[in-house]
Write an enzyme that holds these catalytic residues in place. Structure first.
Site, mmCIF file in Angstrom:
data_model
loop_
_atom_site.group_PDB
_atom_site.id
_atom_site.type_symbol
_atom_site.label_atom_id
_atom_site.label_comp_id
_atom_site.label_asym_id
_atom_site.label_seq_id
_atom_site.Cartn_x
_atom_site.Cartn_y
_atom_site.Cartn_z
ATOM 1 N N GLN A 1 2.340 -3.771 0.334
ATOM 2 C CA GLN A 1 1.563 -4.927 0.541
ATOM 3 C C GLN A 1 2.665 -6.123 0.596
ATOM 4 O O GLN A 1 2.592 -7.056 1.509
ATOM 5 C CB GLN A 1 0.887 -5.272 -0.660
ATOM 6 C CG GLN A 1 -0.478 -4.322 -0.812
ATOM 7 C CD GLN A 1 -0.939 -4.020 -2.246
ATOM 8 O OE1 GLN A 1 -0.745 -4.748 -3.245
ATOM 9 N NE2 GLN A 1 -2.159 -3.508 -2.186
ATOM 10 N N PHE B 1 -5.783 -4.286 -4.178
ATOM 11 C CA PHE B 1 -5.439 -5.223 -3.281
ATOM 12 C C PHE B 1 -5.222 -4.551 -1.789
ATOM 13 O O PHE B 1 -4.871 -3.322 -1.904
ATOM 14 C CB PHE B 1 -4.541 -6.361 -3.518
ATOM 15 C CG PHE B 1 -4.739 -7.312 -4.662
ATOM 16 C CD1 PHE B 1 -5.003 -8.519 -4.295
ATOM 17 C CD2 PHE B 1 -4.525 -6.942 -5.892
ATOM 18 C CE1 PHE B 1 -5.175 -9.357 -5.210
ATOM 19 C CE2 PHE B 1 -4.873 -7.797 -6.945
ATOM 20 C CZ PHE B 1 -5.352 -8.951 -6.797
ATOM 21 N N CYS C 1 2.404 1.375 -1.874
ATOM 22 C CA CYS C 1 1.523 0.782 -2.723
ATOM 23 C C CYS C 1 1.889 -0.776 -2.683
ATOM 24 O O CYS C 1 1.541 -1.326 -1.967
ATOM 25 C CB CYS C 1 1.401 1.279 -4.103
ATOM 26 S SG CYS C 1 0.001 0.937 -5.059
ATOM 27 N N GLU D 1 4.180 10.809 -3.850
ATOM 28 C CA GLU D 1 4.857 11.795 -4.507
ATOM 29 C C GLU D 1 3.904 12.634 -5.178
ATOM 30 O O GLU D 1 4.260 13.566 -5.907
ATOM 31 C CB GLU D 1 5.815 10.830 -5.604
ATOM 32 C CG GLU D 1 4.980 10.464 -6.858
ATOM 33 C CD GLU D 1 3.959 9.672 -6.733
ATOM 34 O OE1 GLU D 1 3.150 9.644 -7.848
ATOM 35 O OE2 GLU D 1 3.720 8.885 -5.686
ATOM 36 N N HIS E 1 0.346 6.792 -2.855
ATOM 37 C CA HIS E 1 1.521 7.190 -3.696
ATOM 38 C C HIS E 1 1.979 8.762 -3.125
ATOM 39 O O HIS E 1 1.260 9.586 -3.595
ATOM 40 C CB HIS E 1 1.169 7.366 -5.145
ATOM 41 C CG HIS E 1 0.883 5.992 -5.970
ATOM 42 N ND1 HIS E 1 1.191 5.718 -7.375
ATOM 43 C CD2 HIS E 1 0.434 5.000 -5.387
ATOM 44 C CE1 HIS E 1 0.740 4.645 -7.533
ATOM 45 N NE2 HIS E 1 0.543 3.988 -6.643
#
Length: 379
Positions: A275, A314, A271, A356, A354
């Site tokens: 970036q 973003f 995430c 997990e 994500h």
């Protein structure tokens, strides 16, 4: 089931559009970027995801709160600023429920708005992009609400990770209590792998999955220096998720750049961490019109697809990445934005989602195994 007593409340968007509705949760006002999440479940995990810090969250699923709240599923002590729902339930119906949803919102000081047409709101956000807004149960005029919105910083240029990050380092040893736990598959040697996790807004379930895959976790603040990270002699380094504009997280970008230049320590980013890797490698980021927030985003390449959980506003510009250094490994198949990358000839990789699955599907759990395998190769 909704309380029969209704107190008037409203949402005011920065473009002047007003949605009248009713108040629930904490009374008062909340201002922030209005975004939406398309997930049909996992509202407790979503509300406590630090990546939503500074935002007011709209749930597209029409009724929220029917499974109540338990003591296990919160991802952090950080909350969204406010929530917007079509309906909310006061009738808890789940064997794990320990608290009423509305009362939990009051305790967490989360302002809520219900009774509006959330479909119409989401259509506005999809057409015009995410924008700042105010939800309020107070007697505020349109002009006073617009003044509050005007004085509130936009998400572009905001380094929010430094607000939600831990101020002190700490160890994490909890595991995932699920039937897909893989800890038993790894040797004692794997259990001694030491991972330094850089906290830009990390979630509990991410740490749990790393431990379940046999890692010992030391969590460090987002402003940690290269010397502080290396002094712990890590076998691997993890860059977490988090809120805000990635280009403003200069301390994280500088750290990632130094670590990439330093050597061969395996690194894994997700995430916001993904970036930050892209920026450290010479790329650039841009704001998406309304972001990716939900549990059903297809990602992949070369006929291999995984359904992913995402929460970001973003993205990395694929044309800005140096092709002799970086390989794009995943695309978001809804809009072809960059969803994964790896550094050529280095054990460094990242994904935009994500993995997990807190909440979400388990398709991406293999990425933790990949990270562990890279560390084992260098032990």
């Amino acid at each position: 089931m909704i309380n029969t007593y209704k107190k008037n409340a409203k949402l005011v968007l920065s473009n002047g559009i007003i949605f009248p509705g009713y108040s629930f949760g904490a009374p008062g006002s909340a201002v922030g970027e209005i975004v939406f999440n398309t997930g049909m479940t996992g509202y407790q995990e979503v509300i406590t995801d630090p990546s939503y810090y500074g935002q007011i969250l709209t749930f597209t699923y029409p009724e929220i709160g029917n499974t109540g709240i338990n003591h296990e599923d919160s991802e952090s002590s950080i909350n969204v600023r406010g929530i917007i729902v079509r309906n909310y339930s006061t009738n808890n119906s789940n064997w794990r429920s320990q608290k009423n949803f509305n009362q939990w919102l009051v305790e967490k000081n989360i302002v809520g708005l219900y009774g509006i047409d959330t479909r119409a709101l989401v259509k506005i956000l999809r057409s015009n992009g995410s924008m700042n807004g105010v939800i309020t149960s107070e007697d505020k005029t349109l002009d006073s609400c617009l003044k509050i919105i005007c004085e509130t910083p936009k998400m572009e240029g905001s380094n929010l990770s430094k607000i939600v990050s831990t101020s002190q380092q700490y160890f994490w040893q909890n595991t995932t209590e699920t039937d897909f736990d893989v800890r038993k598959k790894y040797s004692d040697k794997t259990n001694k792998l030491k991972v330094v996790a850089i906290d830009f807004g990390i979630k509990k379930s991410i740490l749990n999955r790393l431990v379940s895959h046999g890692c010992e976790i030391l969590v460090l603040p987002s402003r940690s220096s290269l010397s502080e990270v290396l002094s712990n002699k890590p076998d691997g380094i993890f860059f977490s998720n988090g809120p805000g504009d990635p280009s403003s997280v200069t301390e994280g970008i500088d750290l990632a750049k130094s670590l990439i230049e330093y050597g061969e320590i395996p690194m894994f980013g997700i995430c916001l961490g993904h970036q930050i890797f892209g920026l450290a490698l010479g790329g650039s980021t841009y704001k998406l019109p309304f972001g990716h927030r939900g549990l059903n985003h297809p990602c992949g390449q070369n006929n291999q697809i995984e359904i992913t959980s995402q929460n970001h506003g973003f993205a990395i510009d694929p044309n800005s990445l140096p092709k002799d250094i970086v390989k794009i490994t995943h695309y978001n198949l809804n809009d072809t934005t960059v969803a994964g990358l790896e550094v050529i000839n280095k054990p460094i990789f990242s994904v935009q989602y994500h993995p997990e699955a807190g909440p979400g599907p388990h398709d991406s759990d293999y990425l933790f195994k990949k990270f562990v395998s890279q560390m084992l190769d260098r032990c």
